[in-house]
Design an enzyme around this catalytic site. Structure first.
Site, PDB file in Angstrom:
ATOM      1  N   LYS A  21       0.643  -1.044   0.061  1.00 51.24           N
ATOM      2  CA  LYS A  21       0.018   0.039  -0.070  1.00 51.24           C
ATOM      3  C   LYS A  21       0.945   1.264   0.094  1.00 51.24           C
ATOM      4  O   LYS A  21       2.048   1.129   0.518  1.00 51.24           O
ATOM      5  CB  LYS A  21      -0.961   0.076   1.291  1.00 51.24           C
ATOM      6  CG  LYS A  21      -2.222   0.836   1.068  1.00 51.24           C
ATOM      7  CD  LYS A  21      -3.156   0.321   0.336  1.00 51.24           C
ATOM      8  CE  LYS A  21      -4.321   1.031   0.149  1.00 51.24           C
ATOM      9  NZ  LYS A  21      -5.482   0.269  -0.234  1.00 51.24           N
TER      10      LYS A  21
HETATM   11  P1  NAD Z   1     -12.775   7.840  -3.148  1.00 54.91           P
HETATM   12  O1  NAD Z   1     -11.952   9.031  -2.725  1.00 54.91           O
HETATM   13  O2  NAD Z   1     -13.173   7.861  -4.467  1.00 54.91           O
HETATM   14  O3  NAD Z   1     -14.215   8.205  -2.150  1.00 54.91           O
HETATM   15  C1  NAD Z   1     -14.215   8.454  -0.823  1.00 54.91           C
HETATM   16  C2  NAD Z   1     -15.484   8.978  -0.524  1.00 54.91           C
HETATM   17  O4  NAD Z   1     -15.739   9.025   0.806  1.00 54.91           O
HETATM   18  C3  NAD Z   1     -16.178  10.156  -1.109  1.00 54.91           C
HETATM   19  O5  NAD Z   1     -17.394  10.203  -1.326  1.00 54.91           O
HETATM   20  C4  NAD Z   1     -15.943  10.992   0.027  1.00 54.91           C
HETATM   21  O6  NAD Z   1     -16.755  12.362   0.163  1.00 54.91           O
HETATM   22  C5  NAD Z   1     -16.184  10.166   1.341  1.00 54.91           C
HETATM   23  N1  NAD Z   1     -15.710  10.617   2.573  1.00 54.91           N
HETATM   24  C6  NAD Z   1     -14.304  10.909   2.993  1.00 54.91           C
HETATM   25  N2  NAD Z   1     -14.479  11.351   4.317  1.00 54.91           N
HETATM   26  C7  NAD Z   1     -15.747  11.157   4.727  1.00 54.91           C
HETATM   27  C8  NAD Z   1     -16.548  11.257   6.109  1.00 54.91           C
HETATM   28  N3  NAD Z   1     -15.924  11.792   7.000  1.00 54.91           N
HETATM   29  N4  NAD Z   1     -17.876  11.049   6.078  1.00 54.91           N
HETATM   30  C9  NAD Z   1     -18.485  10.335   5.061  1.00 54.91           C
HETATM   31  N5  NAD Z   1     -17.806  10.137   3.932  1.00 54.91           N
HETATM   32  C10 NAD Z   1     -16.498  10.788   3.869  1.00 54.91           C
HETATM   33  O7  NAD Z   1     -12.197   6.602  -2.326  1.00 54.91           O
HETATM   34  P2  NAD Z   1     -12.848   5.209  -2.955  1.00 54.91           P
HETATM   35  O8  NAD Z   1     -11.798   4.584  -3.793  1.00 54.91           O
HETATM   36  O9  NAD Z   1     -14.262   5.066  -3.099  1.00 54.91           O
HETATM   37  O10 NAD Z   1     -12.418   4.308  -1.386  1.00 54.91           O
HETATM   38  C11 NAD Z   1     -13.341   4.472  -0.086  1.00 54.91           C
HETATM   39  C12 NAD Z   1     -12.907   3.153   0.724  1.00 54.91           C
HETATM   40  O11 NAD Z   1     -12.782   1.755  -0.051  1.00 54.91           O
HETATM   41  C13 NAD Z   1     -11.492   3.246   1.256  1.00 54.91           C
HETATM   42  O12 NAD Z   1     -11.348   2.508   2.631  1.00 54.91           O
HETATM   43  C14 NAD Z   1     -10.792   2.170   0.196  1.00 54.91           C
HETATM   44  O13 NAD Z   1      -9.288   1.647   0.864  1.00 54.91           O
HETATM   45  C15 NAD Z   1     -11.670   1.267   0.090  1.00 54.91           C
HETATM   46  N6  NAD Z   1     -11.313   0.513  -1.154  1.00 54.91           N
HETATM   47  C16 NAD Z   1     -11.234   1.100  -2.484  1.00 54.91           C
HETATM   48  C17 NAD Z   1     -10.871   0.468  -3.428  1.00 54.91           C
HETATM   49  C18 NAD Z   1     -11.164   0.808  -5.046  1.00 54.91           C
HETATM   50  O14 NAD Z   1     -10.975   0.214  -5.756  1.00 54.91           O
HETATM   51  N7  NAD Z   1     -10.988   2.437  -5.011  1.00 54.91           N
HETATM   52  C19 NAD Z   1     -10.726  -1.110  -3.363  1.00 54.91           C
HETATM   53  C20 NAD Z   1     -10.938  -1.760  -2.311  1.00 54.91           C
HETATM   54  C21 NAD Z   1     -11.041  -0.933  -1.188  1.00 54.91           C
END
Ligand code: NAD
Length: 409
Positions: free
Chosen positions: A104
């Site tokens: 990561k």
């Molecule tokens: P992203 O940056 O695209 O979106 C994050 C979202 O979280 C946004 O809508 C943001 O407004 C919201 N957010 C941030 N702070 C917040 C808060 N305090 N309260 C409520 N909402 C809040 O990120 P993502 O890629 O969608 O990732 C989200 C989660 O999923 C993370 O934990 C990431 O590690 C996990 N994840 C992502 C992927 C991927 O392929 N993108 C894969 C596996 C896991």
């Protein structure tokens, strides 16, 4: 996540799985430890001065293949969080049986205050400084919170300048630039498919099941869309700007392209943490880690919690919620569609051959189903919850690979 112990919380799970598998303690310690940790400084130029940011790449394991994992831009990123997320990648890639290890990366910065040019400067510097530990056969980054396909395009471009054309050096790229049709939606799609499978497994009708989702970024947005396509009723959504609630259901397709939820007109606005406590069949935390914890665990009402985000539930809250009867589908299964999709993109890049999106989706759905069934079988065999079962599967696979490679690894 309470700051400072996210990695320890993952390792407790690994140790517990090691006990079920009767693994020697030293072996468990070896596969729990991070192989390599690199901390870098990233000078960011402003018009009047330079700000020095901290960046990370933690390579947790290469026992089962090149290390794989996203890069997070967020103000709360620290070494402990990156270690935890890197190790979760090891267990996730093993669980879904793709030939990767875990890694990561991150940069401690609030992405909402960056211009596009600054983001580009940061990721190019991150890539240049870490080039010696990256590569299609060493360590392959991908997007995570605060980074996206455009960020990965800059990363790839920087990599190519330094080391020649190798599009498999990073996944989650734009489809027009060696990305794979289907990758962008893959994590959210997997979350939605796992939600449907979980409801069916528990004899709850998928059609009309109510769903609340925290996070409307890459994961939350596609999870919401596909849940709706599968017949579920998404009644609440939230992001960093707050949330919306409609007990009749929100039409996700009509708001899918908003920048954030503040743009959506609604008479019923709710707070982001309020969303977690809503009465819904399913709760999908798909934003930050540690959002379900000792402060709110007794107020969570959903019967099914599908972990779209990584580590959204603290260990204490996980134990308490299961006592209350909740079914919790762990992150390493629920959001594994992302790295599954990254695996498809990587293989296509290596073969210089691209799949139609239908093939991508079919492979994704089928392989997620295999992982889901395997976790449920293991849970029954060992009489344990789904998270413990998932770790038993992955820890078994990683320890086997580690041992078979020989004692001089
Ligand atoms: P992203 O940056 O695209 O979106 C994050 C979202 O979280 C946004 O809508 C943001 O407004 C919201 N957010 C941030 N702070 C917040 C808060 N305090 N309260 C409520 N909402 C809040 O990120 P993502 O890629 O969608 O990732 C989200 C989660 O999923 C993370 O934990 C990431 O590690 C996990 N994840 C992502 C992927 C991927 O392929 N993108 C894969 C596996 C896991």
């Amino acid at each position: 996540m309470s700051k400072g112990n996210a990695f320890a919380q993952v390792n407790e799970r690994v140790a517990q799985a090691g006990e079920y598998l009767n693994l020697p303690k030293g072996l468990v310690q070896a596969i729990s430890s991070c192989e390599r940790e690199v901390v870098i400084s990233i000078p960011l130029h402003h018009s009047d001065d330079i700000e020095v940011l901290t960046g990370y790449r933690v390579q947790h394991s290469s026992a089962r293949g090149p290390r794989k994992g996203g890069i997070r831009f967020h103000q709360d990123v620290d070494l402990d969080e990156v270690r935890a997320l890197a190790s979760l990648m090891t267990w996730k890639t093993a669980l879904i049986d793709v030939p990767f290890g875990g890694a990561k990366g991150g940069v401690t910065v609030d992405p909402s205050r960056l211009t596009s040019l600054q983001k580009e400067e940061i990721i190019r510097r991150w890539t240049r400084t870490l080039i010696h530990v990256l590569g299609p056969n060493r360590d392959i980054p991908a997007p995570d919170m605060g980074t996206d396909a455009q960020t990965m395009a800059w990363l790839m471009d920087e990599f190519h300048r330094l080391d020649g054309f190798q599009p498999a050096c990073v996944t989650g790229k734009p489809v027009s630039l060696f990305g794979a049709p289907g990758r962008e939606e893959a994590t959210g799609r997997g979350v939605a498919q796992i939600t449907a499978a979980t409801l069916k497994e528990n004899d709850v009708k998928v059609k009309g099941a109510t769903v609340a989702i925290q996070g409307f970024g890459n994961v939350g947005r596609y999870a919401a869309l596909v849940c709706q396509e599968l017949g579920m009723n998404v009644i609440a959504l939230s992001d960093v700007t707050g949330g919306i609630y409609d007990k009749k259901g929100i039409d996700i397709a009509s708001i899918f392209n908003v920048k954030d939820l503040s743009e959506v007109v609604s008479d019923n606005r709710i707070g982001s943490s309020e969303l977690l406590e809503i009465q819904a069949d399913v709760l999908i935390p798909a934003a930050l880690g540690g959002v379900i914890n000792s402060n709110n665990m007794s107020k969570i009402k959903a019967e099914f919690i599908i972990e779209g985000a990584n580590q959204p539930i603290t260990t204490e809250a996980d134990n308490e919620l299961r006592k209350q009867g909740a079914v919790i589908v762990p992150d390493i299964l629920a959001n594994s569609g992302g790295v599954m999709g990254s695996y498809f993109e990587w293989t296509q890049n290596i073969q210089q051959f691209s799949w139609p999106i239908e093939k991508f989706r079919k492979e994704l759905d089928e392989r997620m189903e295999v992982a889901f069934v395997n976790v449920h079988k293991t849970a029954k065999k060992y009489k344990v919850d789904l998270r413990t079962a998932a770790f038993i599967v992955s820890v078994g696979r990683v320890s086997n690979a580690f041992t078979q490679r020989g004692s001089l690894l």
